[in-house]
Write a protein that holds these residues in place. Sequence first.
Motif, PDB file in Angstrom:
ATOM      1  N   LEU A   1     -13.353   8.862 -18.802  1.00 40.30           N
ATOM      2  CA  LEU A   1     -14.644   8.694 -18.144  1.00 40.30           C
ATOM      3  C   LEU A   1     -15.726   9.502 -18.871  1.00 40.30           C
ATOM      4  O   LEU A   1     -16.875   9.051 -18.969  1.00 40.30           O
TER       5      LEU A   1
ATOM      6  N   HIS B   1     -16.854   7.473 -21.728  1.00 34.16           N
ATOM      7  CA  HIS B   1     -17.695   6.364 -21.258  1.00 34.16           C
ATOM      8  C   HIS B   1     -19.123   6.869 -21.025  1.00 34.16           C
ATOM      9  O   HIS B   1     -20.107   6.177 -21.354  1.00 34.16           O
ATOM     10  N   TYR B   2     -19.216   8.043 -20.450  1.00 29.52           N
ATOM     11  CA  TYR B   2     -20.514   8.665 -20.194  1.00 29.52           C
ATOM     12  C   TYR B   2     -21.271   8.886 -21.507  1.00 29.52           C
ATOM     13  O   TYR B   2     -22.465   8.549 -21.626  1.00 29.52           O
TER      14      TYR B   2
ATOM     15  N   GLN C   1     -24.473   8.783 -12.424  1.00 28.48           N
ATOM     16  CA  GLN C   1     -23.505   7.698 -12.255  1.00 28.48           C
ATOM     17  C   GLN C   1     -22.066   8.175 -12.441  1.00 28.48           C
ATOM     18  O   GLN C   1     -21.121   7.469 -12.074  1.00 28.48           O
ATOM     19  N   TYR C   2     -21.894   9.371 -13.010  1.00 29.93           N
ATOM     20  CA  TYR C   2     -20.547   9.865 -13.326  1.00 29.93           C
ATOM     21  C   TYR C   2     -20.143  11.100 -12.522  1.00 29.93           C
ATOM     22  O   TYR C   2     -19.097  11.685 -12.778  1.00 29.93           O
TER      23      TYR C   2
ATOM     24  N   THR D   1     -16.129  10.380  -9.466  1.00 31.11           N
ATOM     25  CA  THR D   1     -15.170   9.595 -10.260  1.00 31.11           C
ATOM     26  C   THR D   1     -14.519   8.487  -9.458  1.00 31.11           C
ATOM     27  O   THR D   1     -13.821   7.631 -10.020  1.00 31.11           O
TER      28      THR D   1
ATOM     29  N   ASN E   1     -16.632   3.442 -11.658  1.00 29.55           N
ATOM     30  CA  ASN E   1     -15.882   4.407 -12.470  1.00 29.55           C
ATOM     31  C   ASN E   1     -14.383   4.146 -12.414  1.00 29.55           C
ATOM     32  O   ASN E   1     -13.676   4.329 -13.413  1.00 29.55           O
TER      33      ASN E   1
ATOM     34  N   LYS F   1     -13.605   1.487 -14.850  1.00 28.59           N
ATOM     35  CA  LYS F   1     -13.590   1.987 -16.220  1.00 28.59           C
ATOM     36  C   LYS F   1     -12.285   2.716 -16.522  1.00 28.59           C
ATOM     37  O   LYS F   1     -11.734   2.607 -17.620  1.00 28.59           O
TER      38      LYS F   1
END
Length: 219
Positions: free
Chosen positions: A85, A88-89, A127-128, A131, A136, A139
């Motif tokens: 994650l 991804h961020y 957005q992160y 989790t 998320n 993802k």
Amino acid sequence: MVKLTIIGRVSDGMPLAQCPRFVQQENDVLLTYKQQAEFILKEISLRALPFSRMTILVDHHCFNYIVENGICFLTLCELSYPRKLAFHYLQDLQQEFEKLDRSLTDRITKSYTFIKLDTIIGNIRKQYVDTRTQTNLSKLNADRQKDLDIGTDELSLITERRRRVGMIERMMVAHRSSSPIWESKRLEIIALKRTPITILLVVAAVLLWTGLILQDDFR
């Protein structure tokens, strides 16, 4: 959770922007992590760390970073935060950054003065935070069997390597400056003062030796 984010220029290791949440809340612990992040950015600029993706462990946290088109996107997370994650961020940050006028980053001359990036970091970071959101979780579950091909290192080892490299460089500089006598001003002055005296002594010794030989010849 994502605690600290820095976007920096790789060519000279200059940090351009940081996570807005900490701009007005700096404390000793945060400043330490921030200095460590700046150190990592500098190591990347010196090519001591790879121009790709990496996770660097420190205490109960880890720095994750990616490098794309001469820009480093770096974040500090707790070890419990999913690494997948975190990357991804960073990728989301990189995609938003690509929409900006690239010439703006080249004109930055002072650290943390690209204010527009601070806002982008803050918006994406929200957005992160959780989790467990559906987005998320999706993802995290996508390509679960595909391992992340990301190297891992420890900050303590990186710091030690830099210390050793610095020590070797200092030794080489000291050796170059001390080896030839004329590369040292102090030694040059000493040599210039003593050279005439040495010449006089040598001449006197030769004359004395010649005089003794002539005396032996006349005996």
